[in-house]
Design a protein around this motif. Structure first.
Motif, PDB file in Angstrom:
ATOM      1  N   ARG A  30       0.838  -1.205   0.000  1.00  0.00           N
ATOM      2  CA  ARG A  30       0.000   0.000   0.000  1.00  0.00           C
ATOM      3  C   ARG A  30       0.871   1.254   0.000  1.00  0.00           C
ATOM      4  O   ARG A  30       0.567   2.232  -0.692  1.00  0.00           O
ATOM      5  CB  ARG A  30      -0.930   0.003   1.213  1.00  0.00           C
ATOM      6  N   ILE A  34       0.885   4.233  -2.854  1.00  0.00           N
ATOM      7  CA  ILE A  34       0.662   5.653  -2.547  1.00  0.00           C
ATOM      8  C   ILE A  34       1.857   6.496  -2.995  1.00  0.00           C
ATOM      9  O   ILE A  34       1.686   7.617  -3.471  1.00  0.00           O
ATOM     10  CB  ILE A  34       0.368   5.837  -1.045  1.00  0.00           C
ATOM     11  N   PHE A  37       1.614   7.856  -6.460  1.00  0.00           N
ATOM     12  CA  PHE A  37       0.630   8.895  -6.770  1.00  0.00           C
ATOM     13  C   PHE A  37       1.381  10.162  -7.157  1.00  0.00           C
ATOM     14  O   PHE A  37       2.232  10.645  -6.420  1.00  0.00           O
ATOM     15  CB  PHE A  37      -0.256   9.189  -5.561  1.00  0.00           C
ATOM     16  N   HIS A  39      -0.384  13.044  -8.088  1.00  0.00           N
ATOM     17  CA  HIS A  39      -1.252  14.202  -7.902  1.00  0.00           C
ATOM     18  C   HIS A  39      -1.186  14.770  -6.481  1.00  0.00           C
ATOM     19  O   HIS A  39      -1.770  15.801  -6.208  1.00  0.00           O
ATOM     20  CB  HIS A  39      -2.699  13.849  -8.244  1.00  0.00           C
ATOM     21  N   LEU A  83      -4.484  13.924 -11.804  1.00  0.00           N
ATOM     22  CA  LEU A  83      -5.044  12.783 -11.092  1.00  0.00           C
ATOM     23  C   LEU A  83      -5.054  11.565 -12.016  1.00  0.00           C
ATOM     24  O   LEU A  83      -5.582  11.620 -13.115  1.00  0.00           O
ATOM     25  CB  LEU A  83      -6.462  13.125 -10.638  1.00  0.00           C
ATOM     26  N   ASN A  84      -4.466  10.477 -11.564  1.00  0.00           N
ATOM     27  CA  ASN A  84      -4.423   9.245 -12.350  1.00  0.00           C
ATOM     28  C   ASN A  84      -5.434   8.272 -11.756  1.00  0.00           C
ATOM     29  O   ASN A  84      -5.208   7.686 -10.707  1.00  0.00           O
ATOM     30  CB  ASN A  84      -3.008   8.652 -12.334  1.00  0.00           C
ATOM     31  N   ILE A  85      -6.538   8.088 -12.428  1.00  0.00           N
ATOM     32  CA  ILE A  85      -7.632   7.266 -11.919  1.00  0.00           C
ATOM     33  C   ILE A  85      -7.222   5.801 -11.796  1.00  0.00           C
ATOM     34  O   ILE A  85      -7.708   5.077 -10.921  1.00  0.00           O
ATOM     35  CB  ILE A  85      -8.904   7.444 -12.795  1.00  0.00           C
ATOM     36  N   ARG A  87      -4.303   4.598 -10.854  1.00  0.00           N
ATOM     37  CA  ARG A  87      -3.568   4.398  -9.598  1.00  0.00           C
ATOM     38  C   ARG A  87      -4.532   4.339  -8.410  1.00  0.00           C
ATOM     39  O   ARG A  87      -4.345   3.560  -7.494  1.00  0.00           O
ATOM     40  CB  ARG A  87      -2.548   5.508  -9.397  1.00  0.00           C
ATOM     41  N   ILE A  88      -5.562   5.181  -8.455  1.00  0.00           N
ATOM     42  CA  ILE A  88      -6.562   5.180  -7.379  1.00  0.00           C
ATOM     43  C   ILE A  88      -7.330   3.864  -7.379  1.00  0.00           C
ATOM     44  O   ILE A  88      -7.559   3.265  -6.319  1.00  0.00           O
ATOM     45  CB  ILE A  88      -7.512   6.385  -7.530  1.00  0.00           C
ATOM     46  N   LYS A  89      -7.686   3.366  -8.552  1.00  0.00           N
ATOM     47  CA  LYS A  89      -8.386   2.088  -8.639  1.00  0.00           C
ATOM     48  C   LYS A  89      -7.496   0.936  -8.186  1.00  0.00           C
ATOM     49  O   LYS A  89      -7.976  -0.012  -7.561  1.00  0.00           O
ATOM     50  CB  LYS A  89      -8.880   1.849 -10.065  1.00  0.00           C
ATOM     51  N   LEU A  91      -5.157   1.137  -5.914  1.00  0.00           N
ATOM     52  CA  LEU A  91      -5.114   1.207  -4.459  1.00  0.00           C
ATOM     53  C   LEU A  91      -6.412   0.676  -3.844  1.00  0.00           C
ATOM     54  O   LEU A  91      -6.383  -0.080  -2.872  1.00  0.00           O
ATOM     55  CB  LEU A  91      -4.860   2.640  -3.989  1.00  0.00           C
ATOM     56  N   ALA A  92      -7.541   1.032  -4.437  1.00  0.00           N
ATOM     57  CA  ALA A  92      -8.835   0.550  -3.942  1.00  0.00           C
ATOM     58  C   ALA A  92      -8.919  -0.973  -4.084  1.00  0.00           C
ATOM     59  O   ALA A  92      -9.421  -1.661  -3.198  1.00  0.00           O
ATOM     60  CB  ALA A  92      -9.968   1.223  -4.686  1.00  0.00           C
TER      61      ALA A  92
END
Length: 147
Positions: A30, A34, A37, A39, A83-85, A87-89, A91-92
């Protein structure tokens, strides 16, 4: 019965240890996600301290001692990128996978615990008296008295 119960306990313990060991890897994964990221604004600070002392004896003004110190602080802030969607997905998905793994491990631990307790309860008589109730003591006779 004792060997079977002991074996099952050992297998359950090893399974639980493996499940708990896997959770420690989650935090490093994790943190790496992070760190990627772009952004998030990042701030870095640096502080430099310097001190100098000098003393001189004699001279026309007598003994002289000088001391000086300075502190320099520098702070740099870099604005985040876009914002890179993905990377967020990612992590989720990592968080969701860990949640599912922990729930499965918890259910496995509860099931294993219940199985061991059930096995012990069903075989309590054999566990308390491995040679049977009629066994009275030393030797193969039924008498519990030692002559």
């Amino acid at each position: 019965v004792q060997m079977t119960t002991g074996k099952h306990l050992k297998e359950q313990r090893e399974s639980w240890e493996k499940s708990l060991t896997e959770t420690s890897k989650y935090y490093s994964s994790r943190a790496e996600a992070i760190d990627k990221f772009s952004h998030i604004p990042k701030t870095s600070k640096s502080e430099t301290k310097s001190t100098s002392k000098s003393s001189s004896t004699g001279g026309k003004d007598g003994d002289e001692s000088k001391e000086s110190s300075s502190v320099s602080t520098e702070e740099k802030t870099s604005n985040g990128g876009t914002l890179n969607i993905h990377r967020i997905k990612a992590l989720a998905a990592l968080d969701a996978q860990m949640y599912v793994d922990l729930v499965a491990a918890l259910k496995g631990m509860m099931d294993g615990y219940v199985i061991v307790l059930d096995n012990m309860e069903k075989n309590l008589d054999k566990l308390e008296n491995p040679r049977g109730r009629g066994y009275g003591g030393y030797g193969s006779g039924g008498s519990s008295m030692v002559y």
